[in-house]
Design an enzyme around this catalytic site. Structure first.
Site, mmCIF file in Angstrom:
data_model
loop_
_atom_site.group_PDB
_atom_site.id
_atom_site.type_symbol
_atom_site.label_atom_id
_atom_site.label_comp_id
_atom_site.label_asym_id
_atom_site.label_seq_id
_atom_site.Cartn_x
_atom_site.Cartn_y
_atom_site.Cartn_z
ATOM 1 N N TRP A 196 0.812 -1.223 0.000
ATOM 2 C CA TRP A 196 0.000 0.000 0.000
ATOM 3 C C TRP A 196 0.838 1.263 0.000
ATOM 4 O O TRP A 196 0.305 2.353 -0.118
ATOM 5 C CB TRP A 196 -0.913 0.001 1.246
ATOM 6 N N ASN A 197 2.168 1.165 0.158
ATOM 7 C CA ASN A 197 2.926 2.415 0.347
ATOM 8 C C ASN A 197 3.094 3.230 -0.935
ATOM 9 O O ASN A 197 3.177 4.441 -0.895
ATOM 10 C CB ASN A 197 4.264 2.172 1.063
ATOM 11 N N PRO A 212 -3.687 -5.627 -6.053
ATOM 12 C CA PRO A 212 -3.235 -4.505 -5.231
ATOM 13 C C PRO A 212 -3.492 -4.786 -3.760
ATOM 14 O O PRO A 212 -4.314 -5.630 -3.412
ATOM 15 C CB PRO A 212 -4.112 -3.341 -5.719
ATOM 16 N N ALA A 213 -2.794 -4.059 -2.892
ATOM 17 C CA ALA A 213 -3.020 -4.201 -1.458
ATOM 18 C C ALA A 213 -4.471 -3.868 -1.140
ATOM 19 O O ALA A 213 -5.067 -2.987 -1.764
ATOM 20 C CB ALA A 213 -2.088 -3.258 -0.703
ATOM 21 N N GLY A 224 6.965 -6.375 -0.884
ATOM 22 C CA GLY A 224 6.383 -6.409 0.457
ATOM 23 C C GLY A 224 7.441 -6.831 1.454
ATOM 24 O O GLY A 224 8.642 -6.684 1.212
ATOM 25 N N SER A 225 6.984 -7.379 2.556
ATOM 26 C CA SER A 225 7.918 -7.726 3.626
ATOM 27 C C SER A 225 8.704 -9.001 3.311
ATOM 28 O O SER A 225 8.262 -9.838 2.522
ATOM 29 C CB SER A 225 7.132 -7.943 4.923
ATOM 30 N N GLU A 232 10.899 -7.920 -4.188
ATOM 31 C CA GLU A 232 11.412 -6.651 -3.633
ATOM 32 C C GLU A 232 10.974 -6.629 -2.181
ATOM 33 O O GLU A 232 9.816 -6.359 -1.884
ATOM 34 C CB GLU A 232 10.793 -5.456 -4.371
ATOM 35 N N LEU A 233 11.897 -6.945 -1.260
ATOM 36 C CA LEU A 233 11.494 -7.173 0.121
ATOM 37 C C LEU A 233 11.956 -6.044 1.043
ATOM 38 O O LEU A 233 12.296 -4.963 0.585
ATOM 39 C CB LEU A 233 11.993 -8.546 0.567
ATOM 40 N N CYS A 243 10.540 1.209 1.703
ATOM 41 C CA CYS A 243 11.555 0.219 2.041
ATOM 42 C C CYS A 243 12.963 0.750 1.826
ATOM 43 O O CYS A 243 13.934 0.091 2.158
ATOM 44 C CB CYS A 243 11.323 -1.058 1.260
ATOM 45 N N GLU A 245 12.834 -2.796 10.572
ATOM 46 C CA GLU A 245 12.352 -1.581 9.916
ATOM 47 C C GLU A 245 11.239 -0.956 10.761
ATOM 48 O O GLU A 245 10.295 -1.638 11.128
ATOM 49 C CB GLU A 245 11.746 -1.978 8.565
#
Ligand code: ADP
Length: 484
Positions: free
Chosen positions: A157-158, A182-183, A235-236, A257-258, A291, A388
Protein backbone atom coordinates in the site's frame (compact mmCIF):
# COMPACT_ATOMS: atom_id res chain seq x y z
CA UNK A 1 -14.19 11.55 -3.01
CA UNK A 2 -16.07 11.50 -6.29
CA UNK A 3 -16.87 15.20 -5.95
CA UNK A 4 -13.14 16.04 -5.77
CA UNK A 5 -12.43 14.52 -9.20
CA UNK A 6 -12.57 16.19 -12.61
CA UNK A 7 -13.27 12.78 -14.11
CA UNK A 8 -15.35 10.77 -11.60
CA UNK A 9 -15.21 7.72 -13.92
CA UNK A 10 -11.67 7.16 -12.66
CA UNK A 11 -13.14 6.01 -9.37
CA UNK A 12 -13.80 2.35 -10.21
CA UNK A 13 -14.78 -0.13 -7.51
CA UNK A 14 -15.32 -3.35 -9.47
CA UNK A 15 -12.46 -5.63 -10.46
CA UNK A 16 -11.06 -5.36 -14.00
CA UNK A 17 -10.82 -8.72 -15.74
CA UNK A 18 -10.53 -9.34 -19.47
CA UNK A 19 -11.68 -5.79 -20.21
CA UNK A 20 -14.83 -6.19 -18.08
CA UNK A 21 -15.77 -4.66 -14.73
CA UNK A 22 -16.62 -7.54 -12.46
CA UNK A 23 -18.43 -7.84 -9.10
CA UNK A 24 -16.98 -10.05 -6.39
CA UNK A 25 -18.45 -13.41 -5.40
CA UNK A 26 -17.51 -12.50 -1.82
CA UNK A 27 -19.29 -9.14 -1.86
CA UNK A 28 -17.33 -5.97 -1.20
CA UNK A 29 -14.72 -4.74 1.26
CA UNK A 30 -14.19 -1.28 2.73
CA UNK A 31 -11.46 1.13 1.77
CA UNK A 32 -10.81 3.83 4.37
CA UNK A 33 -9.06 7.17 4.40
CA UNK A 34 -6.23 6.88 6.97
CA UNK A 35 -6.36 10.61 7.71
CA UNK A 36 -9.95 10.45 8.92
CA UNK A 37 -10.85 6.80 9.31
CA UNK A 38 -13.98 7.12 7.16
CA UNK A 39 -14.97 4.60 4.48
CA UNK A 40 -14.38 6.10 1.02
CA UNK A 41 -15.32 3.14 -1.17
CA UNK A 42 -16.40 -0.48 -1.18
CA UNK A 43 -14.49 -2.62 -3.61
CA UNK A 44 -15.30 -5.98 -5.22
CA UNK A 45 -14.08 -8.89 -3.11
CA UNK A 46 -13.20 -11.67 -5.55
CA UNK A 47 -13.16 -15.36 -4.76
CA UNK A 48 -10.15 -17.50 -5.57
CA UNK A 49 -12.13 -19.07 -8.44
CA UNK A 50 -12.68 -15.63 -9.98
CA UNK A 51 -8.96 -14.97 -9.81
CA UNK A 52 -8.30 -18.31 -11.51
CA UNK A 53 -10.66 -17.21 -14.24
CA UNK A 54 -8.81 -13.90 -14.63
CA UNK A 55 -5.56 -15.84 -15.06
CA UNK A 56 -7.14 -18.04 -17.74
CA UNK A 57 -8.40 -14.97 -19.63
CA UNK A 58 -4.97 -13.38 -19.34
CA UNK A 59 -3.36 -16.48 -20.78
CA UNK A 60 -5.58 -16.33 -23.86
CA UNK A 61 -4.97 -12.61 -24.33
CA UNK A 62 -1.22 -13.02 -23.90
CA UNK A 63 -0.87 -15.25 -26.97
CA UNK A 64 -2.12 -12.49 -29.26
CA UNK A 65 -0.35 -9.67 -27.37
CA UNK A 66 3.00 -11.44 -27.79
CA UNK A 67 2.49 -11.35 -31.56
CA UNK A 68 2.29 -7.54 -31.61
CA UNK A 69 5.50 -5.87 -32.70
CA UNK A 70 7.50 -3.94 -30.13
CA UNK A 71 6.52 -0.75 -31.88
CA UNK A 72 2.82 -1.60 -31.65
CA UNK A 73 3.08 -2.39 -27.96
CA UNK A 74 5.11 0.80 -27.45
CA UNK A 75 2.34 2.88 -29.05
CA UNK A 76 -0.39 1.78 -26.60
CA UNK A 77 1.94 1.96 -23.64
CA UNK A 78 2.75 5.53 -24.64
CA UNK A 79 -0.97 6.29 -24.70
CA UNK A 80 -1.38 4.77 -21.25
CA UNK A 81 1.48 6.97 -20.01
CA UNK A 82 -0.03 10.08 -21.62
CA UNK A 83 -3.42 9.39 -20.04
CA UNK A 84 -1.88 8.92 -16.62
CA UNK A 85 -0.12 12.26 -16.90
CA UNK A 86 -3.27 13.91 -18.25
CA UNK A 87 -5.15 12.70 -15.18
CA UNK A 88 -2.27 13.20 -12.77
CA UNK A 89 -4.31 15.42 -10.42
CA UNK A 90 -7.25 13.04 -10.15
CA UNK A 91 -5.03 9.98 -9.77
CA UNK A 92 -3.13 11.80 -7.01
CA UNK A 93 -6.37 12.70 -5.22
CA UNK A 94 -7.51 9.08 -5.28
CA UNK A 95 -4.09 7.95 -4.08
CA UNK A 96 -3.99 10.41 -1.18
CA UNK A 97 -7.54 9.57 -0.15
CA UNK A 98 -6.75 5.87 0.25
CA UNK A 99 -3.07 6.03 1.27
CA UNK A 100 -2.67 9.30 3.17
CA UNK A 101 0.49 10.83 1.67
CA UNK A 102 0.33 14.59 0.94
CA UNK A 103 -1.12 15.50 -2.46
CA UNK A 104 2.18 16.91 -3.74
CA UNK A 105 3.88 13.59 -2.96
CA UNK A 106 1.02 11.68 -4.55
CA UNK A 107 1.42 13.73 -7.72
CA UNK A 108 5.10 12.93 -7.64
CA UNK A 109 4.29 9.24 -7.34
CA UNK A 110 1.96 9.36 -10.35
CA UNK A 111 4.70 10.98 -12.45
CA UNK A 112 7.24 8.45 -11.15
CA UNK A 113 4.89 5.53 -11.74
CA UNK A 114 3.93 6.71 -15.21
CA UNK A 115 7.61 7.11 -16.11
CA UNK A 116 8.03 3.33 -15.94
CA UNK A 117 5.33 2.97 -18.58
CA UNK A 118 7.04 5.55 -20.78
CA UNK A 119 10.47 3.98 -20.30
CA UNK A 120 9.47 0.34 -20.82
CA UNK A 121 7.23 1.23 -23.76
CA UNK A 122 10.40 2.52 -25.41
CA UNK A 123 12.26 -0.62 -24.38
CA UNK A 124 9.65 -2.80 -26.08
CA UNK A 125 11.48 -2.05 -29.33
CA UNK A 126 14.84 -3.12 -27.94
CA UNK A 127 14.39 -6.69 -26.82
CA UNK A 128 17.53 -7.85 -28.55
CA UNK A 129 18.74 -11.40 -28.90
CA UNK A 130 22.22 -12.44 -29.97
CA UNK A 131 24.14 -14.62 -32.35
CA UNK A 132 27.09 -16.66 -31.14
CA UNK A 133 29.71 -18.16 -33.48
CA UNK A 134 28.95 -21.87 -33.85
CA UNK A 135 30.94 -24.54 -32.02
CA UNK A 136 31.12 -26.74 -35.14
CA UNK A 137 31.49 -25.82 -38.83
CA UNK A 138 27.88 -26.62 -39.66
CA UNK A 139 26.35 -25.07 -36.55
CA UNK A 140 24.68 -21.66 -36.22
CA UNK A 141 23.73 -20.42 -32.75
CA UNK A 142 21.00 -17.85 -32.16
CA UNK A 143 19.61 -16.63 -28.84
CA UNK A 144 16.12 -15.13 -28.80
CA UNK A 145 14.14 -13.56 -25.96
CA UNK A 146 10.49 -14.43 -25.47
CA UNK A 147 7.89 -13.25 -22.93
CA UNK A 148 7.49 -15.59 -19.95
CA UNK A 149 3.69 -15.61 -20.36
CA UNK A 150 1.23 -14.53 -17.66
CA UNK A 151 2.85 -12.50 -14.87
CA UNK A 152 1.07 -11.92 -11.57
CA UNK A 153 1.89 -9.30 -8.97
CA UNK A 154 1.25 -8.74 -5.29
CA UNK A 155 2.02 -5.21 -4.14
CA UNK A 156 1.90 -3.16 -0.93
CA UNK A 157 0.00 0.00 0.00
CA UNK A 158 2.93 2.41 0.35
CA UNK A 159 3.12 3.22 -3.38
CA UNK A 160 -0.30 2.18 -4.73
CA UNK A 161 0.53 3.34 -8.25
CA UNK A 162 4.27 3.01 -8.78
CA UNK A 163 4.70 -0.45 -7.24
CA UNK A 164 2.35 -1.74 -9.92
CA UNK A 165 3.70 0.18 -12.91
CA UNK A 166 7.26 -0.92 -12.08
CA UNK A 167 6.12 -4.46 -12.72
CA UNK A 168 3.28 -4.12 -15.22
CA UNK A 169 5.15 -1.83 -17.62
CA UNK A 170 8.12 -4.14 -18.25
CA UNK A 171 5.78 -7.15 -18.32
CA UNK A 172 3.53 -5.64 -20.98
CA UNK A 173 6.50 -4.30 -22.94
CA UNK A 174 7.98 -7.80 -22.99
CA UNK A 175 4.73 -9.27 -24.31
CA UNK A 176 3.41 -10.75 -21.07
CA UNK A 177 -0.15 -10.41 -19.82
CA UNK A 178 -0.49 -9.11 -16.27
CA UNK A 179 -2.72 -9.86 -13.30
CA UNK A 180 -2.29 -7.34 -10.47
CA UNK A 181 -3.49 -7.92 -6.92
CA UNK A 182 -3.23 -4.50 -5.23
CA UNK A 183 -3.02 -4.20 -1.46
CA UNK A 184 -6.42 -4.34 0.23
CA UNK A 185 -5.80 -0.89 1.74
CA UNK A 186 -5.19 0.78 -1.65
CA UNK A 187 -7.06 -0.87 -4.54
CA UNK A 188 -8.52 2.35 -5.98
CA UNK A 189 -5.29 3.58 -7.57
CA UNK A 190 -4.84 0.22 -9.31
CA UNK A 191 -8.43 0.21 -10.57
CA UNK A 192 -8.01 3.74 -11.92
CA UNK A 193 -5.03 2.44 -13.88
CA UNK A 194 -7.37 -0.21 -15.28
CA UNK A 195 -9.78 2.50 -16.47
CA UNK A 196 -6.92 4.24 -18.27
CA UNK A 197 -5.46 1.01 -19.67
CA UNK A 198 -8.85 0.39 -21.24
CA UNK A 199 -8.98 3.90 -22.72
CA UNK A 200 -5.41 3.58 -24.00
CA UNK A 201 -6.39 0.56 -26.06
CA UNK A 202 -4.51 -2.10 -24.14
CA UNK A 203 -6.35 -5.22 -25.33
CA UNK A 204 -8.82 -6.95 -23.02
CA UNK A 205 -7.13 -9.48 -20.74
CA UNK A 206 -3.62 -8.03 -21.08
CA UNK A 207 -3.84 -5.92 -17.91
CA UNK A 208 -6.14 -7.12 -15.13
CA UNK A 209 -6.76 -5.93 -11.57
CA UNK A 210 -8.06 -8.52 -9.13
CA UNK A 211 -9.21 -7.05 -5.83
CA UNK A 212 -9.66 -9.21 -2.77
CA UNK A 213 -9.64 -8.88 0.98
CA UNK A 214 -7.80 -12.19 1.30
CA UNK A 215 -4.17 -11.76 0.29
CA UNK A 216 -3.23 -15.31 1.24
CA UNK A 217 -5.89 -16.94 -0.98
CA UNK A 218 -4.77 -14.92 -3.99
CA UNK A 219 -1.13 -15.59 -3.16
CA UNK A 220 -1.84 -19.33 -3.18
CA UNK A 221 -3.69 -19.12 -6.48
CA UNK A 222 -0.81 -17.22 -8.08
CA UNK A 223 1.70 -19.78 -6.82
CA UNK A 224 -0.32 -22.92 -7.56
CA UNK A 225 -1.89 -22.01 -10.90
CA UNK A 226 0.40 -23.36 -13.63
CA UNK A 227 -0.76 -20.68 -16.07
CA UNK A 228 1.02 -18.06 -13.96
CA UNK A 229 4.61 -18.26 -15.17
CA UNK A 230 6.03 -15.41 -13.19
CA UNK A 231 5.32 -14.03 -9.73
CA UNK A 232 6.51 -10.56 -8.88
CA UNK A 233 6.14 -9.34 -5.31
CA UNK A 234 6.89 -6.23 -3.29
CA UNK A 235 6.38 -6.41 0.46
CA UNK A 236 7.92 -7.73 3.63
CA UNK A 237 10.64 -10.36 3.80
CA UNK A 238 8.31 -12.48 5.94
CA UNK A 239 5.64 -12.67 3.22
CA UNK A 240 8.32 -12.99 0.53
CA UNK A 241 9.58 -16.17 2.22
CA UNK A 242 6.04 -17.61 2.31
CA UNK A 243 5.54 -16.89 -1.39
CA UNK A 244 8.93 -18.35 -2.35
CA UNK A 245 8.07 -21.54 -0.46
CA UNK A 246 4.70 -21.76 -2.18
CA UNK A 247 6.22 -21.01 -5.58
CA UNK A 248 8.82 -23.75 -5.12
CA UNK A 249 6.17 -26.37 -5.87
CA UNK A 250 6.22 -25.34 -9.52
CA UNK A 251 9.72 -23.85 -9.58
CA UNK A 252 8.00 -20.61 -10.55
CA UNK A 253 10.09 -17.67 -11.69
CA UNK A 254 9.97 -15.05 -8.91
CA UNK A 255 11.06 -11.47 -8.42
CA UNK A 256 11.06 -10.24 -4.85
CA UNK A 257 11.41 -6.65 -3.63
CA UNK A 258 11.49 -7.17 0.12
CA UNK A 259 12.25 -5.27 3.29
CA UNK A 260 15.19 -3.02 3.98
CA UNK A 261 16.89 -1.51 6.99
CA UNK A 262 18.71 1.33 5.31
CA UNK A 263 21.75 2.87 7.00
CA UNK A 264 22.32 6.60 6.45
CA UNK A 265 25.87 7.55 7.38
CA UNK A 266 27.15 11.08 7.96
CA UNK A 267 30.94 11.33 8.06
CA UNK A 268 32.93 14.19 9.63
CA UNK A 269 33.79 15.60 6.22
CA UNK A 270 30.18 15.74 4.99
CA UNK A 271 28.41 18.92 3.97
CA UNK A 272 26.13 18.96 7.02
CA UNK A 273 23.37 21.10 5.55
CA UNK A 274 23.10 18.82 2.54
CA UNK A 275 23.19 15.77 4.81
CA UNK A 276 20.30 17.19 6.84
CA UNK A 277 18.28 17.87 3.67
CA UNK A 278 19.04 14.35 2.42
CA UNK A 279 18.00 12.86 5.75
CA UNK A 280 14.70 14.76 5.69
CA UNK A 281 13.87 13.44 2.23
CA UNK A 282 15.16 9.97 2.89
CA UNK A 283 13.63 9.51 6.34
CA UNK A 284 10.35 11.40 6.17
CA UNK A 285 9.18 10.88 2.59
CA UNK A 286 5.87 9.01 2.68
CA UNK A 287 6.11 9.45 6.46
CA UNK A 288 8.93 6.92 6.66
CA UNK A 289 6.86 4.25 4.97
CA UNK A 290 9.18 3.16 2.18
CA UNK A 291 11.55 0.22 2.04
CA UNK A 292 14.40 2.58 1.12
CA UNK A 293 13.79 5.09 3.94
CA UNK A 294 16.73 5.67 6.26
CA UNK A 295 16.10 3.44 9.27
CA UNK A 296 19.42 3.86 11.09
CA UNK A 297 21.24 7.18 10.98
CA UNK A 298 24.93 6.90 11.90
CA UNK A 299 26.69 10.18 12.63
CA UNK A 300 30.42 10.52 13.24
CA UNK A 301 31.53 11.83 16.64
CA UNK A 302 32.83 15.21 15.48
CA UNK A 303 29.56 16.30 13.86
CA UNK A 304 27.03 14.33 15.92
CA UNK A 305 25.74 17.20 18.09
CA UNK A 306 25.66 19.71 15.25
CA UNK A 307 23.81 17.28 12.99
CA UNK A 308 21.25 16.47 15.71
CA UNK A 309 20.63 20.16 16.27
CA UNK A 310 20.24 21.02 12.58
CA UNK A 311 18.03 18.02 11.93
CA UNK A 312 15.78 18.90 14.87
CA UNK A 313 15.37 22.47 13.66
CA UNK A 314 14.43 21.24 10.19
CA UNK A 315 12.01 18.52 11.38
CA UNK A 316 10.21 21.09 13.54
CA UNK A 317 9.23 22.89 10.32
CA UNK A 318 7.43 19.85 8.87
CA UNK A 319 3.65 20.23 8.71
CA UNK A 320 1.61 17.19 9.57
CA UNK A 321 -2.05 16.70 8.66
CA UNK A 322 -4.64 15.50 6.17
CA UNK A 323 -2.80 14.96 2.88
CA UNK A 324 -5.75 16.30 0.91
CA UNK A 325 -5.23 19.74 2.48
CA UNK A 326 -2.59 21.84 0.77
CA UNK A 327 0.83 22.49 2.25
CA UNK A 328 1.26 19.29 4.26
CA UNK A 329 4.67 17.59 4.51
CA UNK A 330 3.55 14.50 6.38
CA UNK A 331 0.25 12.64 6.25
CA UNK A 332 -1.05 9.93 8.57
CA UNK A 333 0.40 6.44 8.84
CA UNK A 334 -1.52 3.74 7.03
CA UNK A 335 -3.26 2.21 10.08
CA UNK A 336 -3.24 1.97 13.87
CA UNK A 337 -0.82 -0.98 13.83
CA UNK A 338 1.72 1.21 12.06
CA UNK A 339 1.35 3.88 14.76
CA UNK A 340 1.70 1.22 17.43
CA UNK A 341 4.95 -0.07 15.88
CA UNK A 342 6.51 3.39 15.98
CA UNK A 343 5.42 3.81 19.61
CA UNK A 344 6.92 0.42 20.49
CA UNK A 345 10.23 1.36 18.88
CA UNK A 346 10.26 4.64 20.81
CA UNK A 347 9.42 2.95 24.13
CA UNK A 348 12.04 0.27 23.53
CA UNK A 349 14.72 2.89 22.80
CA UNK A 350 13.77 4.91 25.89
CA UNK A 351 13.98 1.85 28.10
CA UNK A 352 17.51 1.24 26.81
CA UNK A 353 18.80 4.75 27.42
CA UNK A 354 17.80 6.61 24.24
CA UNK A 355 16.67 10.24 24.53
CA UNK A 356 13.63 11.48 22.62
CA UNK A 357 14.71 15.00 21.66
CA UNK A 358 11.71 15.69 19.43
CA UNK A 359 8.22 14.34 18.79
CA UNK A 360 6.92 10.96 19.81
CA UNK A 361 3.39 12.12 20.52
CA UNK A 362 0.26 10.61 19.10
CA UNK A 363 -2.00 13.40 17.87
CA UNK A 364 -5.50 13.69 19.21
CA UNK A 365 -6.95 14.25 15.73
CA UNK A 366 -8.88 11.38 14.17
CA UNK A 367 -6.73 9.27 11.84
CA UNK A 368 -3.39 7.57 12.33
CA UNK A 369 -1.06 10.43 13.17
CA UNK A 370 2.17 10.47 15.14
CA UNK A 371 4.59 13.39 15.25
CA UNK A 372 8.01 12.99 13.60
CA UNK A 373 10.48 11.81 16.20
CA UNK A 374 14.25 12.06 16.74
CA UNK A 375 16.10 9.86 19.22
CA UNK A 376 19.71 10.43 20.25
CA UNK A 377 21.95 7.88 21.92
CA UNK A 378 20.69 5.05 19.73
CA UNK A 379 22.48 1.73 20.25
CA UNK A 380 22.58 -1.58 18.45
CA UNK A 381 20.50 -3.42 21.05
CA UNK A 382 17.47 -1.24 20.24
CA UNK A 383 14.68 -2.69 18.07
CA UNK A 384 15.16 -0.27 15.16
CA UNK A 385 18.77 -1.42 14.79
CA UNK A 386 17.56 -4.70 13.31
CA UNK A 387 13.92 -4.03 12.34
CA UNK A 388 12.35 -1.58 9.92
CA UNK A 389 10.29 1.02 11.80
CA UNK A 390 8.33 2.06 8.70
CA UNK A 391 7.39 5.35 10.32
CA UNK A 392 8.67 8.88 11.06
CA UNK A 393 11.31 7.92 13.62
CA UNK A 394 14.92 8.99 13.15
CA UNK A 395 17.36 7.29 15.54
CA UNK A 396 20.84 8.82 15.66
CA UNK A 397 23.71 6.40 16.36
CA UNK A 398 27.16 7.79 17.22
CA UNK A 399 30.31 6.25 15.67
CA UNK A 400 34.01 7.05 15.61
CA UNK A 401 35.73 5.37 12.66
CA UNK A 402 35.03 4.23 9.14
CA UNK A 403 35.59 0.49 9.53
CA UNK A 404 33.38 0.45 12.62
CA UNK A 405 30.46 2.09 10.82
CA UNK A 406 30.78 -0.14 7.75
CA UNK A 407 30.59 -3.19 10.00
CA UNK A 408 27.56 -1.75 11.83
CA UNK A 409 25.83 -0.81 8.56
CA UNK A 410 26.33 -4.29 7.13
CA UNK A 411 25.28 -6.08 10.30
CA UNK A 412 21.76 -6.93 9.06
CA UNK A 413 19.99 -9.59 7.04
CA UNK A 414 18.84 -6.83 4.67
CA UNK A 415 20.65 -5.26 1.73
CA UNK A 416 18.39 -2.90 -0.17
CA UNK A 417 19.35 0.81 0.04
CA UNK A 418 22.13 2.59 1.90
CA UNK A 419 23.27 6.20 1.97
CA UNK A 420 26.28 8.16 3.08
CA UNK A 421 27.56 11.72 3.04
CA UNK A 422 31.29 12.41 2.67
CA UNK A 423 33.64 14.47 0.51
CA UNK A 424 36.95 12.65 0.59
CA UNK A 425 37.14 10.84 -2.74
CA UNK A 426 39.00 7.75 -1.62
CA UNK A 427 36.62 7.38 1.31
CA UNK A 428 33.66 7.70 -1.08
CA UNK A 429 34.94 4.85 -3.25
CA UNK A 430 35.94 2.65 -0.37
CA UNK A 431 32.65 2.99 1.50
CA UNK A 432 30.49 2.66 -1.64
CA UNK A 433 32.23 -0.63 -2.43
CA UNK A 434 32.13 -1.92 1.13
CA UNK A 435 28.40 -1.41 1.76
CA UNK A 436 26.59 -4.71 1.16
CA UNK A 437 23.55 -3.18 -0.50
CA UNK A 438 21.94 -3.23 -3.95
CA UNK A 439 21.69 0.57 -3.92
CA UNK A 440 24.09 3.18 -2.53
CA UNK A 441 23.17 6.87 -2.44
CA UNK A 442 26.28 9.06 -2.10
CA UNK A 443 25.57 12.62 -0.98
CA UNK A 444 21.91 12.14 -1.88
CA UNK A 445 18.90 10.82 -0.03
CA UNK A 446 16.79 10.05 -3.10
CA UNK A 447 17.76 7.24 -5.44
CA UNK A 448 14.56 6.08 -7.16
CA UNK A 449 14.26 6.50 -10.94
CA UNK A 450 12.90 4.35 -13.74
CA UNK A 451 16.23 4.40 -15.58
CA UNK A 452 18.29 2.68 -12.84
CA UNK A 453 18.14 -0.90 -11.52
CA UNK A 454 16.32 -0.95 -8.17
CA UNK A 455 16.67 -4.01 -5.98
CA UNK A 456 18.29 -5.61 -3.01
CA UNK A 457 20.82 -8.26 -2.07
CA UNK A 458 20.79 -10.65 0.93
CA UNK A 459 17.24 -11.05 2.29
CA UNK A 460 16.03 -7.87 0.61
CA UNK A 461 15.12 -9.70 -2.54
CA UNK A 462 15.71 -11.26 -5.91
CA UNK A 463 15.86 -9.42 -9.21
CA UNK A 464 15.81 -5.78 -10.27
CA UNK A 465 13.12 -3.32 -11.32
CA UNK A 466 13.65 -0.37 -13.65
CA UNK A 467 16.34 0.21 -16.30
CA UNK A 468 17.01 -2.11 -19.21
CA UNK A 469 17.67 -4.83 -16.63
CA UNK A 470 14.07 -4.67 -15.40
CA UNK A 471 12.58 -6.12 -18.56
CA UNK A 472 14.78 -9.23 -18.36
CA UNK A 473 12.68 -10.40 -15.40
CA UNK A 474 9.79 -10.94 -17.82
CA UNK A 475 11.75 -12.60 -20.62
CA UNK A 476 12.99 -16.12 -21.17
CA UNK A 477 16.11 -16.81 -23.16
CA UNK A 478 15.94 -19.45 -25.87
CA UNK A 479 19.02 -20.85 -27.55
CA UNK A 480 18.47 -22.18 -31.05
CA UNK A 481 21.13 -24.48 -32.43
CA UNK A 482 20.85 -24.98 -36.18
CA UNK A 483 22.81 -27.30 -38.43
CA UNK A 484 23.15 -25.97 -41.97
P1 ADP B 1 3.54 -4.47 4.27
O1 ADP B 1 4.07 -4.42 5.66
O2 ADP B 1 4.20 -3.55 3.32
O3 ADP B 1 2.05 -4.46 4.17
P2 ADP B 1 3.34 -7.25 3.63
O4 ADP B 1 4.40 -8.16 3.14
O5 ADP B 1 2.63 -7.61 4.87
O6 ADP B 1 4.05 -5.86 3.73
O7 ADP B 1 2.26 -7.02 2.51
C1 ADP B 1 2.61 -6.81 1.15
C2 ADP B 1 1.48 -7.32 0.30
O8 ADP B 1 1.41 -8.73 0.45
C3 ADP B 1 0.12 -6.78 0.69
O9 ADP B 1 -0.63 -6.55 -0.48
C4 ADP B 1 -0.48 -7.92 1.49
O10 ADP B 1 -1.88 -7.91 1.40
C5 ADP B 1 0.11 -9.11 0.78
N1 ADP B 1 0.18 -10.34 1.61
C6 ADP B 1 0.23 -10.45 2.95
N2 ADP B 1 0.28 -11.74 3.33
C7 ADP B 1 0.25 -12.50 2.20
C8 ADP B 1 0.27 -13.91 1.91
N3 ADP B 1 0.33 -14.81 2.87
N4 ADP B 1 0.22 -14.27 0.62
C9 ADP B 1 0.16 -13.36 -0.36
N5 ADP B 1 0.14 -12.03 -0.16
C10 ADP B 1 0.19 -11.59 1.10
Amino acid sequence: LESLLDDPDLLATSAYIDGQWVDGDNGRFDVTNPARGDVIAQVADLSRAQVANAIAQAETAQKEWARWTGKERAAVLRKWFDLMMLHQEDLATILTAEQGKPLSEAKGEIAYGAAFIEFFGEEAKRIYGETIPGHQRDKRITVIKQPVGVAASITPWNFPNAMITRKAAPALAAGCAFVARPAGETPLSALAMGVLADRAGIPAGVFNVVTSSSASAIGKEFCENPLVRKLTFTGSTTVGRILLEQAAGQVKKCSMELGGNAPFIVFDDADLDKAVEGAILCKFRNNGQTCVCANRIYVQDGVYDAFAEKLTARVKELKIGDGLKSGMDLGPLINTDAVEKVREHIADAKSKGGAVILGGEVHDMPGNFITPTIITGATKDMAFATEETFGPLAPLFRFTDEDEVIALANDTIFGLASYFYAKDLSRVYKVAEALEYGIVGVNTGIISTEVAPFGGIKQSGLGREGSHHGIEEFLEMKYICMAV
